[in-house]
Design a protein around this motif. Structure first.
Motif, PDB file in Angstrom:
ATOM      1  N   ALA A   1      20.675  36.826  52.819  1.00 34.86           N
ATOM      2  CA  ALA A   1      21.510  36.437  51.679  1.00 34.86           C
ATOM      3  C   ALA A   1      22.984  36.566  52.001  1.00 34.86           C
ATOM      4  CB  ALA A   1      21.159  37.287  50.464  1.00 34.86           C
ATOM      5  N   SER A   2      23.352  37.584  52.770  1.00 33.95           N
ATOM      6  CA  SER A   2      24.772  37.783  53.074  1.00 33.95           C
ATOM      7  C   SER A   2      25.313  36.635  53.920  1.00 33.95           C
ATOM      8  CB  SER A   2      24.988  39.121  53.780  1.00 33.95           C
ATOM      9  OG  SER A   2      24.216  39.211  54.968  1.00 33.95           O
ATOM     10  N   ALA A   3      24.550  36.184  54.921  1.00 32.86           N
ATOM     11  CA  ALA A   3      25.016  35.072  55.754  1.00 32.86           C
ATOM     12  C   ALA A   3      25.114  33.792  54.930  1.00 32.86           C
ATOM     13  CB  ALA A   3      24.075  34.874  56.937  1.00 32.86           C
ATOM     14  N   PHE A   4      24.100  33.540  54.105  1.00 31.57           N
ATOM     15  CA  PHE A   4      24.113  32.314  53.296  1.00 31.57           C
ATOM     16  C   PHE A   4      25.265  32.337  52.297  1.00 31.57           C
ATOM     17  CE2 PHE A   4      23.036  29.879  49.546  1.00 31.57           C
ATOM     18  CZ  PHE A   4      22.739  28.642  50.106  1.00 31.57           C
TER      19      PHE A   4
ATOM     20  N   LEU B   1      28.206  42.686  53.067  1.00 34.77           N
ATOM     21  CA  LEU B   1      28.408  42.227  51.687  1.00 34.77           C
ATOM     22  C   LEU B   1      29.844  42.461  51.221  1.00 34.77           C
ATOM     23  CD1 LEU B   1      24.994  43.271  50.151  1.00 34.77           C
ATOM     24  CD2 LEU B   1      25.779  40.972  50.727  1.00 34.77           C
ATOM     25  N   ALA B   2      30.492  43.494  51.717  1.00 35.12           N
ATOM     26  CA  ALA B   2      31.909  43.663  51.407  1.00 35.12           C
ATOM     27  C   ALA B   2      32.719  42.503  51.980  1.00 35.12           C
ATOM     28  CB  ALA B   2      32.418  44.994  51.965  1.00 35.12           C
ATOM     29  N   THR B   3      32.343  42.048  53.171  1.00 39.73           N
ATOM     30  CA  THR B   3      33.018  40.892  53.768  1.00 39.73           C
ATOM     31  C   THR B   3      32.812  39.648  52.906  1.00 39.73           C
ATOM     32  OG1 THR B   3      32.714  41.806  55.991  1.00 39.73           O
ATOM     33  CG2 THR B   3      33.164  39.444  55.831  1.00 39.73           C
TER      34      THR B   3
ATOM     35  N   ASP C   1      32.234  39.565  49.710  1.00 37.39           N
ATOM     36  CA  ASP C   1      33.002  39.698  48.475  1.00 37.39           C
ATOM     37  C   ASP C   1      34.475  39.378  48.698  1.00 37.39           C
ATOM     38  OD1 ASP C   1      33.023  40.395  45.646  1.00 37.39           O
ATOM     39  OD2 ASP C   1      34.237  42.112  46.247  1.00 37.39           O
ATOM     40  N   ILE C   2      35.023  39.822  49.817  1.00 32.93           N
ATOM     41  CA  ILE C   2      36.425  39.506  50.123  1.00 32.93           C
ATOM     42  C   ILE C   2      36.590  37.989  50.273  1.00 32.93           C
ATOM     43  CG2 ILE C   2      38.256  39.743  51.840  1.00 32.93           C
ATOM     44  CD1 ILE C   2      37.840  42.246  50.139  1.00 32.93           C
ATOM     45  N   LEU C   3      35.674  37.345  50.992  1.00 30.14           N
ATOM     46  CA  LEU C   3      35.757  35.898  51.186  1.00 30.14           C
ATOM     47  C   LEU C   3      35.627  35.151  49.859  1.00 30.14           C
ATOM     48  CD1 LEU C   3      33.594  35.496  54.415  1.00 30.14           C
ATOM     49  CD2 LEU C   3      36.062  35.148  54.218  1.00 30.14           C
ATOM     50  N   SER C   4      34.871  35.710  48.918  1.00 31.79           N
ATOM     51  CA  SER C   4      34.675  35.062  47.623  1.00 31.79           C
ATOM     52  C   SER C   4      35.789  35.377  46.639  1.00 31.79           C
ATOM     53  CB  SER C   4      33.338  35.493  47.014  1.00 31.79           C
ATOM     54  OG  SER C   4      33.419  36.821  46.516  1.00 31.79           O
ATOM     55  N   ARG C   5      36.704  36.260  47.028  1.00 34.71           N
ATOM     56  CA  ARG C   5      37.774  36.722  46.142  1.00 34.71           C
ATOM     57  C   ARG C   5      37.202  37.444  44.918  1.00 34.71           C
ATOM     58  NH1 ARG C   5      39.517  32.156  48.680  1.00 34.71           N
ATOM     59  NH2 ARG C   5      41.650  32.222  49.537  1.00 34.71           N
ATOM     60  N   GLY C   6      36.208  38.312  45.191  1.00 35.01           N
ATOM     61  CA  GLY C   6      35.687  39.178  44.140  1.00 35.01           C
ATOM     62  C   GLY C   6      34.649  38.567  43.244  1.00 35.01           C
ATOM     63  N   ARG C   7      33.843  37.619  43.770  1.00 32.28           N
ATOM     64  CA  ARG C   7      32.843  36.949  42.933  1.00 32.28           C
ATOM     65  C   ARG C   7      31.415  37.392  43.208  1.00 32.28           C
ATOM     66  NH1 ARG C   7      32.592  31.373  44.135  1.00 32.28           N
ATOM     67  NH2 ARG C   7      33.977  31.526  45.940  1.00 32.28           N
ATOM     68  N   LEU C   8      31.216  38.384  44.067  1.00 37.18           N
ATOM     69  CA  LEU C   8      29.864  38.728  44.503  1.00 37.18           C
ATOM     70  C   LEU C   8      29.191  39.726  43.567  1.00 37.18           C
ATOM     71  CD1 LEU C   8      27.704  38.425  46.726  1.00 37.18           C
ATOM     72  CD2 LEU C   8      28.738  40.409  47.863  1.00 37.18           C
ATOM     73  N   ASN C   9      27.909  39.467  43.283  1.00 34.25           N
ATOM     74  CA  ASN C   9      27.025  40.417  42.611  1.00 34.25           C
ATOM     75  C   ASN C   9      25.897  40.753  43.582  1.00 34.25           C
ATOM     76  OD1 ASN C   9      27.865  40.545  39.591  1.00 34.25           O
ATOM     77  ND2 ASN C   9      27.884  38.359  40.073  1.00 34.25           N
ATOM     78  N   ILE C  10      25.621  42.049  43.744  1.00 36.13           N
ATOM     79  CA  ILE C  10      24.615  42.480  44.714  1.00 36.13           C
ATOM     80  C   ILE C  10      23.390  42.997  43.979  1.00 36.13           C
ATOM     81  CG2 ILE C  10      24.097  44.000  46.638  1.00 36.13           C
ATOM     82  CD1 ILE C  10      27.117  44.267  47.101  1.00 36.13           C
ATOM     83  N   GLY C  11      22.289  42.276  44.072  1.00 38.45           N
ATOM     84  CA  GLY C  11      21.019  42.746  43.536  1.00 38.45           C
ATOM     85  C   GLY C  11      20.172  43.315  44.653  1.00 38.45           C
ATOM     86  N   VAL C  12      19.658  44.526  44.461  1.00 38.70           N
ATOM     87  CA  VAL C  12      18.842  45.193  45.477  1.00 38.70           C
ATOM     88  C   VAL C  12      17.593  45.778  44.825  1.00 38.70           C
ATOM     89  CG1 VAL C  12      20.759  45.736  47.029  1.00 38.70           C
ATOM     90  CG2 VAL C  12      20.156  47.334  45.211  1.00 38.70           C
TER      91      VAL C  12
ATOM     92  N   PRO D   1      35.580  45.649  55.525  1.00 38.22           N
ATOM     93  CA  PRO D   1      36.708  45.737  54.602  1.00 38.22           C
ATOM     94  C   PRO D   1      36.309  46.473  53.320  1.00 38.22           C
ATOM     95  CG  PRO D   1      35.673  43.596  54.395  1.00 38.22           C
ATOM     96  CD  PRO D   1      34.945  44.302  55.508  1.00 38.22           C
ATOM     97  N   TYR D   2      37.280  47.080  52.689  1.00 32.93           N
ATOM     98  CA  TYR D   2      37.026  47.713  51.402  1.00 32.93           C
ATOM     99  C   TYR D   2      37.189  46.654  50.315  1.00 32.93           C
ATOM    100  CZ  TYR D   2      37.807  50.361  47.135  1.00 32.93           C
ATOM    101  OH  TYR D   2      37.729  50.830  45.852  1.00 32.93           O
ATOM    102  N   ALA D   3      36.128  46.425  49.560  1.00 31.85           N
ATOM    103  CA  ALA D   3      36.127  45.420  48.494  1.00 31.85           C
ATOM    104  C   ALA D   3      36.247  46.135  47.154  1.00 31.85           C
ATOM    105  CB  ALA D   3      34.858  44.583  48.558  1.00 31.85           C
ATOM    106  N   LYS D   4      37.432  46.199  46.632  1.00 30.42           N
ATOM    107  CA  LYS D   4      37.684  46.912  45.385  1.00 30.42           C
ATOM    108  C   LYS D   4      36.896  46.279  44.240  1.00 30.42           C
ATOM    109  CE  LYS D   4      41.443  48.506  42.386  1.00 30.42           C
ATOM    110  NZ  LYS D   4      42.918  48.471  42.136  1.00 30.42           N
TER     111      LYS D   4
END
Length: 345
Positions: free
Chosen positions: A61-64, A96-98, A100-111, A173-176
């Protein structure tokens, strides 16, 4: 149409399987990226992808989603869900932090936790030594989340040498803010309580464990109640398999009906030793679907709804389902597209 309670859905998402022909993975992955773009154009608030192993679907999922960040600009992107058993809690956090940074803070992580599927086949390829002794518990999710908090390693005097000079070490990276966008895919009372107590959001869908009841809706209502009682109020997203066919031709309508009929028997009683309960697929015209949704006792308890797309359909059919849902069903549930969004043709 009679409504049960006050339905007010403010957030609409969809979950896509990302399937592809075994001999042509590029075509399916490309079409799934196009689905996410199409969903964004339609005004969906979020798009989620499954992560499955040994199947012709999204195995990373992270690569996609890293690719999806470059094909979309507004829609939230999510994983639903990553079984964390095969993952390194540290390396997954970096990936996944990477994203989120690439998405400019749009990522939701379901685990999710627990022994992952196909462990007898995959685990010897993932782990060194006796994999049966590895920790597949909730603690693995907690370790993953801790890595996203941005905590420095060591003390204030701990420095590492880098080409950029001495640095205090922490996950990069740190994804605030990403720590607040972790979701737990909970299907049991125990997992719902754990997720609530640890401050995660909750993903619940059309599969749940029957604990003390044979009724799906009773079990799901208790699950949400347990989650909310365990900790501070967090987000709850409800998933339903919904297949509108208003704009489909007659043959496609029959195929959709046949699909739901073929899965109906599993909804009649608890399945297997874990007493798994399944919700019925909701297939039909928009009016038929709305009548069932208004009678769904769980919808008044949530403000986020996730349309779960079936595995077996084709790209054009997924587009038709997304279009019909967002134009004829979602507005009747109280949802409004963001300003400036226009329905795609």
């Amino acid at each position: 149409m009679a409504r049960v309670g006050n339905i007010s859905i403010g957030h609409i998402g969809f979950l896509t399987p990302g399937n592809y022909p075994d001999d042509d993975p590029l075509s399916g992955l490309e079409q799934t990226l196009q689905q996410l773009q199409y969903g964004e154009n339609l005004g969906f608030d979020s798009a989620w992808v499954r992560q499955r192993h040994l199947e012709p679907g999204i195995s990373s999922a992270s690569a996609f989603l890293a690719a999806a960040t470059q094909r979309t600009s507004r829609i939230e992107l999510g994983t639903a869900v990553i079984p964390i058993g095969y993952e390194s809690p540290y390396r997954l956090a970096e990936d996944l932090a990477t994203v989120d940074i690439l998405s400019r803070g749009r990522l939701n992580i379901g685990v999710s936790a627990g022994r992952p599927l196909h462990a007898d086949l995959v685990a010897p390829l993932v782990f060194d030594g006796d994999w049966t002794c590895y920790d597949f518990s909730h603690d693995r999710v907690a370790r993953f989340a801790d890595n996203l908090r941005g905590t420095y390693l060591g003390d204030e005097q701990t420095l590492i040498k880098t080409p950029f000079g001495p640095q205090r070490p922490r996950l990069q990276p740190y994804a605030k803010g990403l720590i607040d966008r972790i979701w737990y895919g909970g299907g049991s009372q125990r997992s719902a309580e754990w997720a609530g107590r640890n401050g995660f959001n909750l993903l619940t869908g059309n599969v749940i464990t029957g604990e003390g009841t044979d009724d799906f809706f009773t079990a799901q209502s208790r699950l949400i109640e347990t989650f909310r009682a365990a900790g501070k109020q967090r987000r709850v997203a409800l998933g339903r398999v919904i297949v509108p066919f208003d704009s489909a031709d007659a043959a496609t309508r029959r195929r959709y009906r046949d699909y739901a009929d073929g899965r109906h028997e599993r909804t009649l009683s608890p399945q297997g030793e874990r007493r798994t309960l399944f919700a019925r697929d909701i297939v039909g015209t928009s009016d038929e679907i709305l009548a069932q949704l208004f009678a769904d006792p769980i919808l008044p308890e949530v403000s986020e709804l996730r349309l779960e797309l079936p595995y077996e359909f084709e790209h054009a059919e997924y587009r038709q389902i997304l279009h019909d849902f967002v134009t004829t069903i979602a507005p009747e549930l109280g949802w409004k597209a963001q300003s400036g969004i226009r329905a795609a043709s």
